[in-house]
Design an enzyme around this catalytic site. Structure first.
Site, mmCIF file in Angstrom:
data_model
loop_
_atom_site.group_PDB
_atom_site.id
_atom_site.type_symbol
_atom_site.label_atom_id
_atom_site.label_comp_id
_atom_site.label_asym_id
_atom_site.label_seq_id
_atom_site.Cartn_x
_atom_site.Cartn_y
_atom_site.Cartn_z
ATOM 1 N N ASP A 1 0.853 -1.182 0.000
ATOM 2 C CA ASP A 1 0.000 0.000 0.000
ATOM 3 C C ASP A 1 0.891 1.235 0.000
ATOM 4 O OD1 ASP A 1 -1.938 1.981 0.442
ATOM 5 O OD2 ASP A 1 -3.126 0.678 1.747
ATOM 6 N N ARG B 1 -0.304 4.441 -0.217
ATOM 7 C CA ARG B 1 -1.111 5.632 0.055
ATOM 8 C C ARG B 1 -0.596 6.425 1.255
ATOM 9 N NH1 ARG B 1 -6.944 2.753 0.138
ATOM 10 N NH2 ARG B 1 -5.628 1.166 1.131
#
Length: 362
Positions: A294, A296
């Site tokens: 991930d 983000r």
């Protein structure tokens, strides 16, 4: 002089240059290098860089693991580019599209020792440009003169590194009433980051009491799910389900963060989908591309909430990382509100992977 570009503005310029296939000059305390994104380079520019000296291709540790290349450096591997290697060879190291057809790309002899700060900077820049995380690099001697001669953007490692590790400050741009299906009392707020990246949005339902926990959701943009109704994920149903809950109680805020594909961008997300068609799960596909599970930055959501006057939330999520991020950035999570919607025969394996490898509470 105020007309001179700041470091943030130079970083924004460098991202555009890399996406366009232009090299940038990276300067450290005692060294300098010319770097170009592997994905966007051309055969002509490859040969022009080769004429400057020995070439290396910098890969993330995730991609290097897939290629069975030794990793001597933290987070990355540096592979010398053979004199006979052409653009196709270079592209094959960066792009996993044909890994199963051509699994043997070596032998790959990783470099070890020496300073890797410019290699790390190159990977960070290419990632922030939403390109495959790989860069071709060659050492430079008279870096300032070279950059001036060829009109290239120069990035200082000392000045840029702290900014790349921070979450870019966000500024309000505009807001207006926006009746939506879930609630006629809707209002859309636009926030623009200083670093020139994509804008982010907040959809406010009703007039939430700032002194009480607000029903909130951090929702990452998903063009395929939110717009096209893709059955490969549960994003579209989660978006509509969250807004529906807010509409039912008459108050809430949904943060729509432009971090497509867990932060790798739509093009790389489609590359990951193609790898999933070959049998890899979501996490494995990201790793083969060279990304982490991930990528983000959820700190953006906390920044927007604080700007809007919220300090405590009832968070609509199944993701424990979002809860931890909120707490770590000063937003209290008074309650986790489950959001279990959108399961179908096409995304069952995807949801199972999120639960098993990312800890989602499904």
């Amino acid at each position: 002089m105020a007309l001179m570009p700041t470091v943030i503005e130079l970083l924004a310029r460098a991202r555009v240059d890399l996406r366009m296939g232009l090299p940038v000059v990276l300067r450290g305390k005692t060294s300098a290098a010319l770097a170009i994104a592997t994905e966007t380079t051309t055969a002509t520019r490859l040969e022009d860089m080769r004429a400057l000296g020995p070439l290396t291709i910098t890969l993330t540790a995730r991609r290097a693991q897939t290629l069975k290349a030794r990793i001597y450096d933290e987070g990355l591997a540096r592979i010398p580019v053979p004199d006979h290697a052409d653009l196709r060879w270079v592209e094959a190291l960066a792009n996993p599209a044909n890994d199963l057809e051509r699994p043997m790309k070596g032998p790959l002899n990783s470099l070890r020792g020496g300073n890797i700060e410019l290699n790390t900077l190159a990977i960070e820049l290419v990632k922030s440009a939403r390109l495959l995380p790989s860069a071709l690099m060659v050492d430079l001697d008279a870096a300032a003169e070279f950059a001036a001669t060829y009109g290239l953007t120069t990035i200082s490692h000392v000045a840029a590194e702290p900014l790349l590790q921070q979450s870019s400050p966000l500024h309000r741009v505009a807001a207006a009433r926006l009746p939506i299906e879930a609630a006629e009392a809707g209002r859309l707020h636009i926030f623009r980051p200083e670093d020139g990246n994509e804008e982010h949005y907040a959809i406010e339902i009703g007039r939430p009491d700032r002194s009480k926990p607000v029903l909130a959701r951090l929702h990452s943009a998903c063009f395929t799910g939110d717009v096209l109704g893709s059955l490969k994920c549960d994003c579209g149903p989660q978006l509509r389900g969250a807004l529906a809950q807010m509409g039912e109680i008459g108050a809430g805020v949904l943060l729509y963060l432009n971090q497509e594909g867990r932060g790798i961008g739509l093009a790389n997300k489609m590359r990951a989908y193609s790898l999933q068609d070959q049998g890899f799960d979501t996490v494995e596909a990201n790793h083969r591309l060279g990304f982490e599970d991930d990528e983000r930055d959820f700190r953006l959501g906390a920044s927007i909430l604080r700007d809007m006057g919220f300090s405590t939330v009832r968070l609509l999520t199944n993701n424990p990382n979002k809860i931890a991020m909120m707490e770590n950035t000063g937003i209290k999570v008074a309650e986790r509100v489950a959001l279990k919607v959108g399961e179908n025969p096409f995304n069952q394996h995807y949801l199972a992977t999120k639960a098993a490898k990312s800890g989602h509470m499904l």
